[in-house]
Design an enzyme around this catalytic site. Structure first.
Site, short mmCIF file in Angstrom:
data_model
loop_
_atom_site.label_atom_id
_atom_site.label_comp_id
_atom_site.label_asym_id
_atom_site.label_seq_id
_atom_site.Cartn_x
_atom_site.Cartn_y
_atom_site.Cartn_z
N ASP A 100 99.33 -59.90 56.05
CA ASP A 100 99.53 -61.30 56.43
C ASP A 100 100.96 -61.70 56.05
O ASP A 100 101.59 -61.06 55.21
CB ASP A 100 98.51 -62.23 55.75
CG ASP A 100 98.60 -62.23 54.23
OD1 ASP A 100 98.72 -61.14 53.65
OD2 ASP A 100 98.56 -63.32 53.62
N GLU B 231 97.08 -62.36 51.29
CA GLU B 231 97.79 -62.27 50.01
C GLU B 231 98.59 -63.53 49.78
O GLU B 231 98.65 -64.06 48.68
CB GLU B 231 98.73 -61.05 50.01
CG GLU B 231 99.37 -60.75 48.65
CD GLU B 231 100.72 -61.45 48.44
OE1 GLU B 231 101.23 -61.39 47.31
OE2 GLU B 231 101.25 -62.06 49.37
ZN LIG Z 1 104.25 -59.86 49.95
#
Ligand SMILES: [Zn+2]
Length: 402
Positions: free
Chosen positions: A76, A141
């Site tokens: 992501d 994340e």
């Molecule tokens: Zn990163």
């Protein structure tokens, strides 16, 4: 077995995957590569706190050893932001310019995922008789390490010798990073017409009483140290204040968001306790002054998010093996957080070690250079071969329950 780290990075950068979107298309792109290289792939649809459209995380493996070497990364990205500010295509459509591949996620961290995948794919089968390579690739994340928390709760990293989290460190081996926590304090007041403010209790002014005490009361908390961080202190800062509804209303609520960066997991609890101490102190103050109960200081606290710190034993053979390959003598730490904190929490010895400069992450015209990509593949391969040839101790991780 061959692969092009540049082509794989380009293919991943071409697919938009900011955390608000489903990550199925970008994961599918990676899987196409992984299947072509003979990896065994297990997808873990993501549950837990909703983060929008469907997400998945995956484990991909090569080799048949009982010991495991783990590489972890996220696919992501943060949003592109204002497209007009980019001089280059944010999805890498221009291809390579000079030595650079531009695009959102190029350096954080699609390039690194490509480098880890290519390094794992490029090692001959015979090297992997005694070693299994595990790629742990996640989403979400950037919005609180959600993907890795979910994956670490479902997949047990049996007999792992260690884990490389490939965030951009300029290929310096980072052996410690801070953990992060954000709390929201909601301060309550009593609303009334603003022309007669004495009839109410202004929640913003009450919040100011709390804000005024933070520096002094949290000084002992900030004075703590940890050997992995030298003289670097734990820190906190106010990251949001919001309150008030209209010019003619005394506000009855004000929220204060505070972000703390801790050196060890226990610091989160002591931080929370210190904030509770300040709230009690203000209530006691008012009580002592005879303020009626309904006008006394009143607040409650919620935990918005947290991510554990990571500390790797720099005297241990895992760290020393990676540091030797990187040619690094002195341990280094960083103040930002990564998925390594979560993996460390379940028992995996980690290092953060990846190509490119973190300065280019989250910025316009993000890029990674071809040299950075190919150097990373070489270094990761060297690590794989060194671990395959060694007898590093293994660890079995426990289930995440945070
Ligand atoms: Zn990163």
């Amino acid at each position: 077995m061959s692969c092009s780290v540049v082509n794989l990075t380009k293919a991943l950068v071409a697919i938009p995957s900011e955390s608000s979107r489903s990550n199925l298309p970008v994961m599918q792109q990676l899987c196409t590569f992984l299947y072509s290289q003979g990896f065994r792939v297990t997808r873990y649809p993501q549950n837990g706190p909703s983060t929008g459209p469907e997400k998945t995380n995956l484990i991909a493996e090569r080799g048949n050893g009982t010991r495991r070497l783990v590489f972890s990364g996220h696919l992501d990205t943060v949003p592109v932001g204002e497209r007009g500010q980019w001089q280059h295509d944010p999805y890498g459509a221009e291809g390579i310019i000079g030595d650079r591949l531009y695009g959102r996620g190029a350096v954080d961290m699609k390039g690194q995922v490509a480098a880890m995948a290519c390094a794992c794919a490029s090692v001959p089968e015979e090297v992997l008789r005694n070693l299994t390579l595990t790629l742990a690739i996640t989403g979400d994340e950037e919005i609180g390490h959600v993907g890795i928390k979910d994956l670490a709760a479902k997949h047990v990293f049996q007999r792992a010798v260690g884990c490389v989290v490939g965030e951009p460190t300029g290929l310096r081996v980072v052996s410690a990073h801070k953990g992060g926590m954000t709390v929201r304090i909601t301060v309550r007041g009593l609303s009334c017409h603003s022309s007669k403010p004495h009839l109410g209790v202004n929640a913003i002014e009450q919040a100011a009483r709390l804000l005024n005490l933070l520096g002094e009361r949290l000084a002992p908390w900030c004075a703590q140290r940890h050997p992995a961080f030298g003289e670097e202190p734990p820190t906190f800062t106010v990251v949001g204040v919001s309150g008030g509804v209209a010019d003619n209303v005394v506000p009855d609520s004000c929220t204060v968001n505070i972000s703390a960066r801790a050196l060890e997991t226990g610091h989160f609890e002591t931080f929370r306790a210190a904030l509770e101490g300040i709230i009690s102190e203000l209530v006691d103050d008012d009580t002592r002054k005879g303020v009626p109960p309904e006008r006394r200081f009143s607040a409650d606290m919620d935990l918005l998010k947290w991510a554990p710190p990571m500390v790797c034993d720099t005297a241990g053979v895992w760290y020393r093996t990676v540091a030797r390959i990187a040619g690094q003598e002195k341990p280094e730490f960083v103040t930002y957080g990564t998925d390594a904190g979560v993996l460390n929490q379940v028992g995996l010895p980690c290092v953060v070690w990846g190509p490119g400069d973190i300065i280019r992450a989250h910025s316009v015209d993000e890029y990674i250079t071809l040299e950075e990509l190919t150097t990373a593949v070489t270094h990761y391969r060297e690590l794989i071969c060194a671990v395959a040839a060694s007898e590093l101790p293994t660890f079995t991780t426990s289930l995440w329950n945070g």
